[in-house]
Design a protein around this motif. Structure first.
Motif, short mmCIF file in Angstrom:
data_model
loop_
_atom_site.label_atom_id
_atom_site.label_comp_id
_atom_site.label_asym_id
_atom_site.label_seq_id
_atom_site.Cartn_x
_atom_site.Cartn_y
_atom_site.Cartn_z
N UNK A 57 -44.46 1.70 38.73
CA UNK A 57 -44.00 0.62 39.60
C UNK A 57 -43.51 1.22 40.91
N UNK A 58 -44.18 0.89 41.98
CA UNK A 58 -43.79 1.40 43.30
C UNK A 58 -42.68 0.54 43.89
N UNK A 59 -42.24 0.90 45.08
CA UNK A 59 -41.26 0.08 45.81
C UNK A 59 -41.95 -0.89 46.77
N UNK A 60 -43.27 -1.02 46.64
CA UNK A 60 -43.98 -1.97 47.50
C UNK A 60 -43.53 -3.39 47.18
N UNK A 61 -43.62 -4.25 48.19
CA UNK A 61 -43.29 -5.65 48.00
C UNK A 61 -44.35 -6.49 48.68
N UNK A 62 -44.71 -7.58 48.05
CA UNK A 62 -45.73 -8.47 48.61
C UNK A 62 -45.14 -9.85 48.85
N UNK A 63 -45.75 -10.56 49.77
CA UNK A 63 -45.35 -11.94 50.07
C UNK A 63 -46.52 -12.64 50.73
N UNK A 262 -32.51 -17.63 44.39
CA UNK A 262 -33.00 -16.90 43.23
C UNK A 262 -32.86 -15.40 43.44
N UNK A 263 -32.90 -14.67 42.32
CA UNK A 263 -32.76 -13.22 42.36
C UNK A 263 -34.13 -12.58 42.57
N UNK A 264 -34.67 -12.73 43.75
CA UNK A 264 -36.00 -12.19 44.00
C UNK A 264 -36.16 -11.89 45.48
N UNK A 265 -37.38 -12.01 45.97
CA UNK A 265 -37.67 -11.64 47.35
C UNK A 265 -37.60 -12.82 48.30
N UNK A 266 -36.72 -13.78 48.02
CA UNK A 266 -36.64 -14.95 48.89
C UNK A 266 -36.18 -14.59 50.29
N UNK A 267 -35.32 -13.56 50.41
CA UNK A 267 -34.93 -13.11 51.75
C UNK A 267 -36.16 -12.72 52.56
N UNK A 268 -37.12 -12.08 51.91
CA UNK A 268 -38.34 -11.65 52.59
C UNK A 268 -39.15 -12.86 53.03
#
Length: 318
Positions: A57-63, A262-268
């Motif tokens: 699992x990388x530190x990449x993030x998608x949106x 929510x505890x996720x990438x909503x800030x992104x």
């Protein structure tokens, strides 16, 4: 069905040459997905000849169907550690693909050695609350994946009982397609479809109870299953009950009729669609790099999810 241990193994063109995937002794990099890098054992490594994969699992993030250029530190560790923790809580319901955490030091803390599975081409989604694509369909037709729901529900409404709302897996970069249960029957056969539905709802019920004891609502989540080629047993694969695959809500912030943080990438997501960003998600342009403030807030949200669920801080990698 493809022989793999994760939907992330379906790589985009050129992903196998991803510079973010480190070279690891005893392992050959075979593919990359949005978040994970997948390796197979080489003939001279300790796992030579074993039918396993190394999932990193990388530190990449998608949106919005884009892999962003800015990583979120420790995200890969959270996804891995939380998946491992949940697998222990769910082990009596269904076996999992996890074989070992004895991984190369370069990826310690964010990798698992997993058995290969014949994966079902179905995202097994369980919903206990109405939001996201389920809310959109409900507003149009009063149903979710063809299941009729009571009138008068709104954003974040609790459903009378949890429901199984499957999706057909899409190619990387495309949206999964919500489908009916009968479509799943057509895809995998009735016996397998019923096993997927029953197991998904059993896992959701257990996880919702555990989360609720910790002041967190599990609004919905998705599981991925395959068959163990050696035994034919239904087996849980991929990540499990992470902020990337689930909507976790703080119970004290839940108000039916209003969106819940929510505890996720909503800030992104919020920053990408804000005027300050200036990016048009309908365009073909690549999203801009994330500002440090958004990265740090997102990182803290992932860490908070792990710590509230497990009751422990994320252990540093030795």
């Amino acid at each position: 069905m493809s022989v793999t241990s994760s939907p992330d193994a379906a790589a985009p063109p050129g992903a196998a040459q991803s510079p973010s995937a480190p070279a690891l002794p005893g392992w050959k990099h075979v593919s990359s997905g949005k978040v994970r890098d997948v390796y197979a054992p080489t003939g001279d490594g300790p796992w030579a000849g074993r039918d396993v994969l190394l999932m990193v699992a990388s530190d990449r993030i998608s949106a919005y169907d884009h892999i962003l250029t800015t990583p979120v530190p420790d995200k890969g560790k959270v996804l891995t550690a939380l998946s491992v923790w949940w697998l222990k809580q769910l082990a009596d319901i269904v076996p999992s693909h996890l074989v070992s955490l004895d991984v190369p030091g370069e990826v310690a803390g964010r990798a698992m050695i997993c058995r290969r599975l014949d994966m079902y081409p179905v995202e097994c989604v369980a919903r206990g609350y109405l939001t996201g694509s389920g809310l959109a369909e409900y507003c149009e037709s009063g149903t979710v994946c063809g299941l009729p729901l009571p009138a008068g529900l709104a954003e974040a409404s609790r459903l009378p009982e949890p429901i199984f709302t499957p999706a057909a897996k899409a190619e990387l970069g495309e949206h999964d397609e919500n489908v009916s249960f009968e479509r799943v029957v057509d895809m995998v056969g009735r016996e397998a479809a019923e096993a997927l539905r029953e197991t998904t709802l059993a896992l959701y019920a257990r996880a919702a109870d555990i989360s609720g004891e910790r002041g967190i609502i599990l609004a919905d989540t998705k599981f991925e299953f395959g068959q163990d080629p050696a035994t034919g047993a239904l087996t849980l694969g991929d990540e499990v009950l992470t902020p990337d695959s689930s909507r976790f809500w703080p119970a004290d912030a839940w108000v039916p009729g209003r969106p819940t943080p929510s505890f996720d990438k909503q800030y992104v997501r919020d920053w990408l669609t804000s005027p300050a960003c200036g990016w048009d998600r309908r365009s073909d342009q690549v999203p801009p790099a994330l500002p440090d403030s958004v990265i740090q807030r997102t990182r803290q949200r992932y860490l908070e999810a792990y710590e509230r669920l497990t009751g422990n801080p994320l252990e540093p990698t030795a």
